[in-house]
Design a protein around this motif. Structure first.
Motif, short mmCIF file in Angstrom:
data_model
loop_
_atom_site.label_atom_id
_atom_site.label_comp_id
_atom_site.label_asym_id
_atom_site.label_seq_id
_atom_site.Cartn_x
_atom_site.Cartn_y
_atom_site.Cartn_z
N GLU A 12 13.77 9.17 -21.92
CA GLU A 12 14.90 8.46 -22.50
C GLU A 12 14.37 7.45 -23.51
O GLU A 12 13.35 6.81 -23.29
CB GLU A 12 15.70 7.78 -21.40
CG GLU A 12 16.30 8.81 -20.44
CD GLU A 12 16.94 8.18 -19.22
OE1 GLU A 12 16.53 7.07 -18.84
OE2 GLU A 12 17.82 8.80 -18.66
N SER A 13 15.07 7.28 -24.59
CA SER A 13 14.62 6.37 -25.64
C SER A 13 14.70 4.92 -25.16
O SER A 13 15.50 4.59 -24.27
CB SER A 13 15.48 6.54 -26.88
OG SER A 13 16.75 5.96 -26.68
N PRO A 14 13.91 4.04 -25.76
CA PRO A 14 13.96 2.62 -25.39
C PRO A 14 15.36 2.02 -25.59
O PRO A 14 15.80 1.21 -24.78
CB PRO A 14 12.95 1.96 -26.33
CG PRO A 14 11.99 3.05 -26.68
CD PRO A 14 12.82 4.31 -26.70
N ASP A 15 16.05 2.43 -26.65
CA ASP A 15 17.41 1.92 -26.88
C ASP A 15 18.36 2.36 -25.78
O ASP A 15 19.20 1.59 -25.32
CB ASP A 15 17.94 2.40 -28.23
CG ASP A 15 17.28 1.70 -29.40
OD1 ASP A 15 16.74 0.59 -29.20
OD2 ASP A 15 17.30 2.26 -30.51
N LEU A 17 17.52 3.13 -22.66
CA LEU A 17 17.16 2.40 -21.44
C LEU A 17 17.66 0.96 -21.48
O LEU A 17 18.14 0.43 -20.48
CB LEU A 17 15.65 2.45 -21.21
CG LEU A 17 15.08 3.84 -20.92
CD1 LEU A 17 13.56 3.78 -20.85
CD2 LEU A 17 15.66 4.39 -19.63
N ARG A 18 17.56 0.34 -22.64
CA ARG A 18 18.03 -1.04 -22.81
C ARG A 18 19.55 -1.10 -22.59
O ARG A 18 20.07 -1.98 -21.90
CB ARG A 18 17.65 -1.55 -24.20
CG ARG A 18 17.87 -3.00 -24.42
CD ARG A 18 17.35 -3.52 -25.77
NE ARG A 18 17.04 -2.52 -26.77
CZ ARG A 18 15.81 -2.11 -27.11
NH1 ARG A 18 14.76 -2.64 -26.55
NH2 ARG A 18 15.63 -1.20 -28.03
N GLY A 19 20.27 -0.15 -23.15
CA GLY A 19 21.72 -0.10 -22.98
C GLY A 19 22.12 0.16 -21.54
O GLY A 19 23.08 -0.42 -21.03
N LYS A 20 21.37 1.04 -20.89
CA LYS A 20 21.64 1.36 -19.49
C LYS A 20 21.45 0.12 -18.61
O LYS A 20 22.27 -0.17 -17.75
CB LYS A 20 20.69 2.48 -19.06
CG LYS A 20 20.93 3.05 -17.71
CD LYS A 20 19.99 4.24 -17.50
CE LYS A 20 20.06 4.78 -16.11
NZ LYS A 20 19.15 5.91 -15.90
N ARG A 21 20.37 -0.63 -18.88
CA ARG A 21 20.11 -1.85 -18.12
C ARG A 21 21.19 -2.90 -18.38
O ARG A 21 21.66 -3.55 -17.46
CB ARG A 21 18.73 -2.40 -18.47
CG ARG A 21 18.42 -3.71 -17.78
CD ARG A 21 16.94 -4.05 -17.84
NE ARG A 21 16.64 -5.35 -17.32
CZ ARG A 21 16.69 -5.69 -16.05
NH1 ARG A 21 17.03 -4.79 -15.15
NH2 ARG A 21 16.42 -6.91 -15.66
N GLN A 22 21.61 -3.04 -19.63
CA GLN A 22 22.65 -4.00 -19.98
C GLN A 22 23.96 -3.65 -19.27
O GLN A 22 24.64 -4.53 -18.75
CB GLN A 22 22.86 -4.04 -21.49
CG GLN A 22 23.91 -5.04 -21.93
CD GLN A 22 23.55 -6.48 -21.65
OE1 GLN A 22 22.38 -6.84 -21.70
NE2 GLN A 22 24.53 -7.28 -21.33
N GLU A 51 16.50 -5.79 -7.14
CA GLU A 51 16.97 -5.65 -8.53
C GLU A 51 18.25 -6.47 -8.76
O GLU A 51 18.40 -7.11 -9.79
CB GLU A 51 17.22 -4.19 -8.87
CG GLU A 51 15.96 -3.37 -8.98
CD GLU A 51 16.24 -1.89 -9.14
OE1 GLU A 51 15.62 -1.27 -10.03
OE2 GLU A 51 17.07 -1.34 -8.40
N LYS A 58 18.43 -14.50 -13.44
CA LYS A 58 18.41 -14.57 -14.91
C LYS A 58 19.64 -15.25 -15.48
O LYS A 58 19.67 -15.61 -16.63
CB LYS A 58 18.28 -13.16 -15.50
CG LYS A 58 16.93 -12.55 -15.21
CD LYS A 58 16.83 -11.15 -15.77
CE LYS A 58 15.51 -10.52 -15.41
NZ LYS A 58 15.42 -9.14 -15.86
#
Length: 59
Positions: A12-15, A17-22, A51, A58
């Motif tokens: 999966e692309s970094p973008d 993964l970042r969106g999934k985490r967000q 998690e 945060k």
């Protein structure tokens, strides 16, 4: 008709993964706001309790 691009790579692309985490972080906040416990949220989102608690730290 528009075509849908599907990545042939198994990674999966970094973008992505970042969106999934967000999205998960936002879901955690919404579920906490309606009164679910961290344990319930972890089970519902298929995450570990650790998690979920990291997201709490945060804020």
């Amino acid at each position: 008709m528009a075509s849908l691009k599907i990545c042939a790579s198994q990674e999966e692309s970094p973008d992505f993964l970042r969106g999934k985490r967000q999205a998960k972080m936002e879901a955690i906040q919404r579920l906490q706001a309606v009164g679910l416990t961290d344990e319930q949220i972890a089970k519902g989102l298929d995450m570990t309790l650790e998690e979920i608690q990291q997201v709490d730290l945060k804020e």
